[in-house]
Every structure is written in structure tokens, then in C-alpha cells.
Motif scaffolding. Structure first.
Motif: not given
Length: 405
Positions: A224-233, A245-252
Motif C-alpha cells: 500500500g501507499p505511505n510505506r518505505k522499506w527499512l533495514s536493521g540499521g 509494515s504492510p497495510d494489514w487489511r490486504g493480507t490473504n
């Protein structure tokens, strides 16, 4: 088994000069809240001295070993009232958070089964009592004023659980943390740059949904929108994963996890989860299924807060370690994937996440579950295909590694 002084020194340097402050290392005058059991004394002392030598300050939480026959936590769960088990000293923990710049946990299990036989409901009550503390930390982290990090200290109990000798167990830690490098801090910064290059390529794709497909998984995860990927850092040592962190509503769909989960002192094996519209509608395990269901039954713990992939080319972890910190970063033949049930990482928001309201987080599908963030891991072979926001599809992960140009 004791680490020699040079390896202890290097381990402490990695934690103090790289891991804290999100991979930037400690600054003069910073305060570190250092947490560890007495079993970790030599590393605890090495890290404490490194903090002082760097001009930092310490608040320490040095705990007695949790051993089944002599554990304060077990005694409380067996003999305490509900009020005692759910006790939370809010002014104390608020003071700790207010005074702290960085939290550094040394993870260690002198007896990995010390909570065996304790009802899952009691453990959940104890864990739930800490939710306000996690919220305090989250708010300060949102403001950019707090970092946290974890590292592992091996024990005979952990090694036995993993089917390794203590020496073999520590060898995995030493290799994974680059402690035999002449300058492990510089090595970590180099690896971090390589992982960030992959992360940047993922961000540039503008992914809408991932399809994870393999012999034991067929799962759709909406980014979904308004996301970026991260690493441990620096937040975990070691950390090779790349996550969002995905949009939880779209997990199937359905996913099976071939690695056991250790939750509240219990081993939960052969977990299978089925999702419909973001919610776990079916869950099973062949060992301690009651603990799994107890965890999922907590508010919003039946939704996904994180999706992660590890590229086998970075990880030197080749053995099962019976510890999430290492197992979620395993390399091996097919890398690994994991999801976390529970709380989303809000720093995956690409803007000023400290300015986002609770209502806006909910609107964007960031799961809120301060009581739970539980990583569940699979190292089986899978292919991950991204459907992009323009409708095209692209394989991004295959044979245990990212395939990005």
C-alpha cells in the motif's frame, strides 16, 4: 564457556559504536539503559565500560538468571495474584524512558524452558501489563529521541535447544556479528550500505502488493501507499533483513512456518496461519498450540505488523539458533521470510511519523498492538512477486536472494 577479551571488546564496540543510535553509535553525554541477566556478566561489563569510555552515562537493569528452579518471574506467575502479575510501576518506567537516549538489551536464556507448565493466560497477563511501557518508548522514538538495540549471549540451554554444542553456538554469534574482523564496526557500516542499496531499489518500485508463493505458502500481502522499506540499521545485531509494515487489511491466503517460535518461554512448532481480509481466521501448531492461540487472541494480535525478507548473500548464520533474533536473519539455501503478528513499525512511514495522529495510522492500515510484536519465520523456498502500483508485475526475490537490477 567464556569469550576471550579481544572478542568481548569487539562485541562491546559493535554495540556501542554502531548499534545504538540507529547505526550511528553513541555520542558523548548520551545515556544508555543496559539490560541483561547475571549470566551475561562479562559482556554486560564490557559494554558498560565501553559506554563510559565513550563519554556516555549508564542506567543498569542487571537481573537474576531465569532458571526454572529459581526464577522470580516463575515464582510470581505461580504464586502471585492477578493484581501482582498485572502490576505496572508507571512512574518508574516513565522515568526510565524520560532519562534514556538508548536502550540496549543483552538477550540470554540460562534456561530456555523456565516457564514450562505455566498457563499461557498468566504469561499473557504479565506481558500485557507492559503495554504502557512500550507505548512510552514508541512516543519518544517517534520524536527521534530514543533508539534501541538487541544482541545475543549464548548459553548451554540455548545451544542444546538448537542441537549445537555451546562452542558451535558461539561460533555462529561470532561469525554473524563479524567479531573476527579487524574492525567490526567498519564492516557493519559497509554491510549496512549494501543492504540500504537493495532497500532503495524496493522503494523505487512503488509496490502495491506482494505474492509469496511456494510449496507451503500462497499469501498476498498488501504494502500500500505511505510505506518505505527499512533495514536493521543497528536495531538488531545481527540484522540482514529488509522489512516494511504492510497495510494489514490486504493480507490473504495461507502460510506455514518451518521454524519454531519461542514465545513467553514456550516452543511453538509447525505454525500455519490462514488470513482473510487481514485477519487470522485459522491457526494451528503441533506444539503448544494453546500459547499460539492465546497470543493471537490479544487485541489486534491477529493482524500483520511486519513483512520481512533476508538475502542469503549477507547472512553468515547457517544454523538454527532457537532464538528469533538470529533465526529471522538466517541465510542458508533459501534465505528467509518472516511476518510479525501485532504492532506495526511506524518508522516505515516515509514522512514525519511523529506528526501522524492515531486516526491517520488507522486509516493507512498500520496495525496498532502495543502488547505484541511476534516474528514467525520460514526458511523454505519461495518466490516473491510484486504487483506494482501501475499494474505491472516483477519477481523481486527468488532462490533466497533479491533479484533487483
Amino acid at each position: 564457556m567464556k569469550l576471550d577479551e579481544s572478542l568481548l571488546k569487539k562485541y562491546a564496540q559493535v554495540m556501542v559504536h554502531y548499534a545504538v543510535n540507529n547505526g550511528e553509535g553513541i555520542k558523548k553525554g548520551d545515556t544508555v539503559f543496559l539490560v541483561g541477566q547475571e549470566y551475561t556478566k562479562d559482556l554486560f561489563m564490557a559494554i558498560a565500560k565501553e559506554v563510559y569510555e565513550a563519554g556516555g552515562n549508564l542506567i543498569t537493569n542487571y537481573q537474576p538468571n531465569n532458571i526454572k528452579d529459581n526464577s522470580l518471574i516463575r515464582f510470581l506467575l505461580q504464586n502471585g495474584t492477578d493484581d501482582q502479575i498485572g502490576f505496572f510501576a508507571k512512574p518508574y518506567w516513565q522515568g526510565i524512558v524520560d532519562a534514556t537516549d538508548h536502550i540496549l538489551f543483552i538477550i540470554s536464556e540460562p534456561d530456555i524452558h523456565y516457564l514450562e507448565g505455566i498457563p499461557a493466560s498468566k504469561i499473557s497477563r504479565m506481558n500485557s501489563a507492559r503495554a504502557p511501557y512500550m507505548k512510552m518508548r514508541e512516543l519518544k522514538e517517534q520524536a527521534g529521541k530514543l533508539s534501541w538495540t538487541l544482541c545475543l549471549y549464548g548459553t548451554s540451554s540455548m545451544a542444546e535447544e538448537a542441537g549445537l554444542s555451546l562452542e558451535e553456538y558461539w561460533e555462529q554469534i561470532i561469525e554473524a556479528c563479524y567479531l573476527r574482523e579487524d574492525d567490526p564496526v567498519s564492516k557493519w557500516k559497509t554491510v549496512q550500505r549494501e543492504i540500504e542499496d537493495i532497500k532503495d531499489k524496493l522503494d523505487a518500485l512503488e509496490i502495491d502488493t506482494l505474492h509469496i508463493k511456494g510449496s507451503d505458502v500462497d499469501l498476498q500481502v498488501k504494502i500500500g501507499p505511505n510505506r518505505k522499506w527499512l533495514s536493521g540499521g543497528g536495531k538488531n545485531i545481527p540484522s540482514f533483513e529488509i522489512f516494511t509494515s504492510p497495510d494489514w487489511r490486504g493480507t490473504n491466503g495461507t502460510i506455514h512456518f518451518n521454524q519454531p517460535l519461542y514465545y513467553s518461554g514456550k516452543r511453538i512448532s509447525d505454525i500455519t496461519l490462514q488470513f482473510e481480509n487481514g485477519v487470522v481466521v485459522s491457526s494451528s501448531a503441533t506444539e503448544n498450540e494453546d500459547a499460539l492461540k492465546e497470543m493471537i487472541a490479544q487485541e489486534n494480535a491477529d493482524k500483520v505488523g511486519e513483512y520481512s525478507l533476508t538475502d542469503k548473500r549477507h547472512s553468515r548464520i547457517t544454523k538454527f539458533m532457537a532464538n528469533t533474533l538470529f533465526d529471522e536473519n538466517m541465510g542458508g539455501a533459501f534465505g528467509n521470510t518472516h511476518i510479525a503478528l501485532g504492532n506495526a513499525y511506524k518508522d516505515t512511514f516515509p514522512g514525519d511519523w511523529g506528526a501522524v495522529t492515531e486516526e491517520q495510522w488507522a486509516e493507512m492500515g498500520y496495525n496498532s498492538c502495543p502488547k505484541v510484536h511476534t516474528d514467525i519465520i520460514s526458511t523454505s523456498d519461495r518466490t516473491v512477486t510484486a504487483r506494482l502500483q501501475d499494474g505491472t508485475e516483477k519477481v523481486i526475490y527468488k532462490d533466497g536472494q533479491f533479484v533487483l537490477e
